[in-house]
Design an enzyme around this catalytic site. Structure first.
Site, PDB file in Angstrom:
ATOM      1  N   HIS A  24      -3.878   4.301   7.117  1.00  0.00           N
ATOM      2  CA  HIS A  24      -2.409   4.042   6.255  1.00  0.00           C
ATOM      3  C   HIS A  24      -1.133   4.000   7.091  1.00  0.00           C
ATOM      4  O   HIS A  24      -1.509   4.676   7.589  1.00  0.00           O
ATOM      5  CB  HIS A  24      -2.708   4.458   5.059  1.00  0.00           C
TER       6      HIS A  24
ATOM      7  N   ASP B  23       1.059  -1.392   0.096  1.00  0.00           N
ATOM      8  CA  ASP B  23      -0.083   0.387   0.299  1.00  0.00           C
ATOM      9  C   ASP B  23       0.852   1.321  -0.016  1.00  0.00           C
ATOM     10  O   ASP B  23       1.594   1.717   1.131  1.00  0.00           O
ATOM     11  CB  ASP B  23      -0.657   0.218   1.004  1.00  0.00           C
TER      12      ASP B  23
END
Length: 552
Positions: free
Chosen positions: A365, A192
């Protein structure tokens, strides 16, 4: 010919959203995630955007399963649309399965879809692939990364993640397993890239709970909290803060109600005793005993908070004596709609708490230092940054190189690029069909570039319809053309322009009917060209001109 492991991103590269990646080995395919993206402001009438799955449709007989990392829309939103074209078993954790089930039931696909739940720590055999589920922290419960094992080697696909050492559910990311995989040998890491521009570490979700406690302390107003419906841990902290301060909680907004139901049924949310109340009954309590949890953190027009702000909510009327806490940051592109809602709330005398500096929201994140930890633990031979725009992919590549990785071992790809791996080589092969498929109502893919161009033009310059009454007997004009406009000018105030348009259309039509009589194609083309040309010269605008011939 040497066997290869192919990694084919179908979505999520050079964009935020519609994450989807195909893995192909030994003639078999598995797919990871199946997400949607939200339309841009210029995509008039479009509900959402999904990946182009032409390649999967063509190779459906070789697909062994769809594996889902977590239940956010950018990872599960396209499932109902894709399953109609490619029916494949879905493997995911329990909470993710609960969210997917809601979608399948809505679309009448529940009975025809095989949905298999897998706990973190377990593995699934799917043809020549063995997929291991590894627990990670994210802004939604039950998120996992995958270790995809093949005879060629192991690929670690992180999905969305962060490293939270004090998570709300007490389940920290399984760094030990990621480290063990690194010791065993990882062929490739697909990670990611969403927060790669941010240095340091992502703050723990628990920090938001402390902010809630602070905001609830000594507050005499009714408190309305809006956040992402899927963030179960955030909602849990609102419930805990309310219970600690003797307040009752009501929930409004369809998606929020659905998530609350699924998360409590499956045990992912623990509602303090005697805390929840019906939205209609809570109004009878003093304001300093009420909390309302609602949808609308992105300013969506159909959301509960938007309806409260613009006085169209049936159960809740806001004003002075209310405090609204916006516990989310605006997704890029939503800033204007969020500002509109905040301004309207201020206009009504509501106290609005939305400052990011106040720890009302933390990201789900990983920032740079967390990404480095994953690189260090897994020690991959090859690296493929996923989930991000071009600058994010490039910065993530630079981060990997700082960790000592050879630039030639990193693939910055586009959607549709075939990345071919052997035990010792990485190369970008050919491409497969990829791109965006627009969903508009029940139509999937029937709105293409031409239609979008027309909608853009209609939105910008409007439309002029020229109705031409033509004799069925000899092809001559029976009367003056009729001019109808929409979104172009206000007819009553533009009489001179309308008369001139009539005259231009009449002259153009007669020039054709005198020469060709019944040739409708030429009649339409000539009138359209003459009217368009005149309009541009006189108004500097280019509305869509549609000649309509009626034979009488």
């Amino acid at each position: 010919m040497a066997e290869k492991l192919k990694i084919i991103p179908l979505g999520g590269l050079n964009e935020i959203g519609k994450n989807m990646t195909a893995y192909e080995y030994g003639g078999e395919i598995i797919v990871v995630d199946c997400g949607m993206a939200f339309p841009g402001d210029d995509m008039y009438g479009i509900d959402c955007i999904i990946p182009d799955v032409t390649y999967l449709i063509k190779n459906r007989a070789r697909i062994r399963g769809l594996f889902i990392t977590h239940g956010h829309e950018d990872h599960i939103g396209a499932i109902p649309y894709v399953l109609r074209q490619v029916n494949m078993p879905i493997y995911c954790t329990r909470f993710t399965a609960g969210l997917i089930s809601l979608k399948l039931e809505e679309r009448g696909l529940a009975k025809t879809t095989k949905l298999i739940t897998v706990e973190a720590g377990k593995t699934v055999r799917a043809g020549k692939f063995t997929v291991e589920f590894i627990h990670v922290n994210h802004s939604i419960a039950d998120s996992v990364a995958f270790a995809i094992h093949t005879h060629m080697g192991t690929v670690v696909h992180t999905g969305d993640f962060k490293i939270d050492s004090t998570p709300i559910d007490g389940e920290v990311i399984d760094l030990a397993r990621l480290g063990a995989l690194g010791q065993e040998g990882v062929l490739a890491l697909c990670a990611d890239s969403t927060n790669v521009e941010r240095p340091g570490y992502t703050t723990s979700e628990r920090a938001v709970g402390q902010t809630f406690m602070r905001q609830f302390q000594g507050c005499e107003e009714r408190i309305i909290v809006t956040t992402f419906a899927s963030n179960v841990h955030r909602i849990q902290q609102v419930l805990d803060a309310a219970a600690a301060h003797g307040r009752k909680v009501a929930v409004t907004g369809r998606s929020m109600e659905n998530i609350m139901r699924v998360s409590t049924e499956l045990g992912y949310m623990k509602v303090p005793k005697n805390t929840l109340m019906d939205i209609n009954k809570i109004k009878g309590l003093p304001k300093n005993k009420q909390v309302i949890v609602t949808t609308g953190s992105q300013g969506e027009e159909m959301s509960a908070l938007y309806r409260m702000a613009f006085s169209t909510h049936k159960q809740v009327e806001v004003g002075s004596g209310d405090k609204v806490i916006i516990s989310a940051s605006a997704i890029p592109g939503n800033e204007v709609t969020v500002s509109r809602v905040i301004n309207e709330l201020f206009r009504k005398g509501v106290k609005v708490i939305y400052d990011r500096a106040d720890m009302l929201h933390v990201s789900g994140h990983a920032c740079q230092e967390e990404l480095k930890i994953i690189h260090a633990l897994t020690k991959p031979r090859f690296f493929i940054p996923l989930h991000g725009e071009q600058r994010m992919l490039q910065i993530h590549s630079g981060l990997a190189q700082q960790m000592g990785m050879d630039r030639n071992h990193i693939a910055i790809a586009d959607n549709g690029t075939v990345i071919e791996l052997t035990a010792k080589t990485l190369k970008l092969g050919g491409t497969i069909p990829s791109g965006e498929v627009y969903v508009d109502g029940s139509g999937v893919g029937d709105v293409g570039a031409v239609v979008m161009r027309d909608r853009k033009r209609l939105a910008e310059d409007g439309m002029v319809v020229v109705v031409l009454p033509v004799s069925a007997h000899d092809g001559g004009l029976l009367s003056q053309p009729e001019i109808i406009t929409r979104g172009f000018i206000y007819v009553k105030e533009s009489g001179d322009l309308m008369k001139e348009l009539q005259s231009i259309a009449l002259d153009a039509a007669e020039s054709v009917t005198r020469r060709h009589g019944r040739d409708d194609g030429e009649l339409r083309g000539t009138v359209k060209s003459a009217v368009s040309s005149y309009l541009f010269k006189s108004t500097r605008r280019s509305p869509m001109v549609i000649p309509v011939i009626t034979r009488l």
